[in-house]
Design an enzyme around this catalytic site. Structure first.
Site, PDB file in Angstrom:
ATOM      1  N   ARG A 137     -41.870 -25.366 -37.203  1.00  0.00           N
ATOM      2  CA  ARG A 137     -40.412 -25.282 -37.061  1.00  0.00           C
ATOM      3  C   ARG A 137     -39.694 -26.326 -37.914  1.00  0.00           C
ATOM      4  O   ARG A 137     -38.598 -26.081 -38.423  1.00  0.00           O
ATOM      5  CB  ARG A 137     -40.009 -25.420 -35.592  1.00  0.00           C
ATOM      6  CG  ARG A 137     -40.303 -24.156 -34.786  1.00  0.00           C
ATOM      7  CD  ARG A 137     -39.932 -24.273 -33.334  1.00  0.00           C
ATOM      8  NE  ARG A 137     -39.994 -22.975 -32.677  1.00  0.00           N
ATOM      9  CZ  ARG A 137     -39.949 -22.793 -31.369  1.00  0.00           C
ATOM     10  NH1 ARG A 137     -39.821 -23.841 -30.566  1.00  0.00           N
ATOM     11  NH2 ARG A 137     -40.016 -21.588 -30.849  1.00  0.00           N
ATOM     12  N   LYS A 169     -49.045  -7.137 -20.246  1.00  0.00           N
ATOM     13  CA  LYS A 169     -48.349  -6.389 -19.197  1.00  0.00           C
ATOM     14  C   LYS A 169     -47.212  -5.520 -19.697  1.00  0.00           C
ATOM     15  O   LYS A 169     -46.389  -5.951 -20.505  1.00  0.00           O
ATOM     16  CB  LYS A 169     -47.802  -7.369 -18.149  1.00  0.00           C
ATOM     17  CG  LYS A 169     -48.892  -8.116 -17.381  1.00  0.00           C
ATOM     18  CD  LYS A 169     -48.275  -9.021 -16.333  1.00  0.00           C
ATOM     19  CE  LYS A 169     -49.342  -9.698 -15.483  1.00  0.00           C
ATOM     20  NZ  LYS A 169     -48.735 -10.555 -14.447  1.00  0.00           N
ATOM     21  N   GLY A 226     -44.172 -14.127 -28.691  1.00  0.00           N
ATOM     22  CA  GLY A 226     -45.345 -14.372 -27.857  1.00  0.00           C
ATOM     23  C   GLY A 226     -46.566 -14.850 -28.618  1.00  0.00           C
ATOM     24  O   GLY A 226     -46.507 -15.786 -29.407  1.00  0.00           O
ATOM     25  N   GLY A 254     -38.943 -15.797 -27.712  1.00  0.00           N
ATOM     26  CA  GLY A 254     -38.059 -15.021 -26.839  1.00  0.00           C
ATOM     27  C   GLY A 254     -36.891 -14.379 -27.552  1.00  0.00           C
ATOM     28  O   GLY A 254     -36.501 -13.251 -27.239  1.00  0.00           O
TER      29      GLY A 254
END
Length: 403
Positions: free
Chosen positions: A42, A203, A360, A383
């Site tokens: 970053r 999921k 993710g 996110g």
């Protein structure tokens, strides 16, 4: 970049010498127990923005959060060690102020020479940051003449330093923000078809909004990872001991039906690598997805599935990728993700498609495969990238739109 002013617009607006430019960056980087930065990705991504503005003679004042303090100072969440690491990245001494507002900030800004870079202390040491409190926004703005947002990874939050400042100061997108928005436009905003989306991970429950948005925007949706098991079970397949959200079988069927109506092909595994236990070097074999033994679990896609995916990639013009296709953390269950990623990377390099990935575990999976550098763009935004793919409005981006 349509709709947002960039650094090019800022540089055309007039002499920046001595002007105070507040840059919202994402300095929320991983550190070890001694406070040393362990991954400078970053920091590297914001370096161009900081150096370009500094080269124009401006005072570059960096705002960021770090960790999750509860609206009050916590020494373990100080940005001081990160400011030191940033010095090495930009090749110049970066100053540090012990607060982001008030006298400490003003004194540090006043003392900063033209062309200098200063990091202000963690914005989340004040409760007004996450509340987007107008009083706190005003206090931040007192140290700047111009606002530059280069933190797309924080753009899904309407906080004082990510959204509020854009309404009280002339606002521009930094180079990393500009690159991110351009890449997302390429991937889903105005892509070249056919568009293939790869969505993996554990999921379905965490990606329902994503799937429902993508089926209306892509031509082919490849579902992998543990979430594919829920879709297979929804089709009546016996999946043994595999990870599965049995309470979401109806939702999976609903998504499959909606995709059919939208003209989007959903691709699920036709064969799988299975094992009795999830550990490195576990004895594994490949079976059709309708022949998974009761005492085994699906941990990766099989070779027939990979061959089918290859055909989809080879005819695609755009690939957007979120999540691994298998349990990539442990070999041999990393092979499906690695093979698919390397193929997309190769097709990108030879110019047959554009590829954008992020969110993710995606960055880690592509790095493990050695394919990240071959993609057109890999987002480290997490996110924010996922919310954008879901079709959500990101407050930090919306605030930059030309009004």
């Amino acid at each position: 970049m349509a709709g947002h002013k960039t650094l090019d617009d800022l540089f055309k607006s007039g002499d920046l010498n001595g002007r105070r430019v507040l840059v919202r960056a994402d300095l929320n980087v991983p550190t070890d127990e001694h406070g040393h930065v362990t991954d400078a990705t970053r920091l590297n991504r914001i370096a161009d923005t900081l150096k370009e503005i500094a080269a124009k003679g401006a005072k570059v004042i960096v705002l960021s959060h770090f960790g999750r303090p509860k609206g009050a100072p916590e020494p373990k969440f100080s940005l001081a060690p990160v400011a030191e690491a940033l010095s090495g990245v930009v090749g110049a001494k970066v100053a540090f102020a012990s607060d982001c507002i008030g006298a400490p900030a003003k004194e540090a800004v006043d003392a900063l020479p033209a062309g200098g870079i200063l990091v202000l202390e963690n914005t989340r040491f004040h409760a007004g940051e996450e509340k987007n409190d107008p009083v706190f926004v005003k206090a931040l703005a007192e140290n700047g003449d111009v606002y530059v947002n280069d933190a797309f990874s924080c753009a899904h939050r309407a906080h004082a330093s990510t959204e509020g400042l854009a309404h009280v100061l002339p606002a521009y997108a930094g180079r990393a923000m500009e690159a991110e928005l351009d890449a997302l436009e390429t991937a889903l905003g105005n892509p070249e078809h056919p568009v293939v989306a790869v969505v993996g991970g554990a999921k379905v429950s965490t990606k329902i909004a994503l799937l429902l948005n993508l089926i209306h925007r892509v031509d082919t949706l490849i579902v992998g990872g543990g979430m594919a098991n829920t879709f297979l079970a929804a089709q009546g397949k016996k999946i043994g001991k595999s990870l599965c959200e049995y309470d979401l079988l109806d939702k999976a069927r609903e998504i499959l039906a909606a995709a059919g109506k939208a003209g989007c092909e959903i691709v699920l595994p036709v064969d799988a690598v299975v094992a009795r236990e999830f550990k490195a070097g576990a004895e594994a074999r490949t079976v059709p997805v309708d022949a998974v033994p009761e005492d085994m679990m699906i941990l990766d896609i099989g070779s027939d599935t990979m061959a089918y995916l290859a055909g989809r990639f080879e005819t695609a013009k755009t690939v957007v990728w979120n999540g691994p296709l298998g349990a990539f953390e442990i070999p041999p269950f990393d092979q499906g993700t690695a093979s698919a990623a390397r193929l997309v990377g190769m097709l990108t390099k030879i110019g047959t498609l554009k590829s954008v990935a992020g969110g993710g575990d995606t960055v880690a999976a592509l790095n493990d495969a050695g394919a990240a550098d071959d993609f057109t763009y890999v987002s480290a935004a997490g996110g924010a990238f996922l919310e954008w793919m879901e079709g959500a409005v990101l407050p930090g981006v919306a605030a930059l739109e030309v009004r």
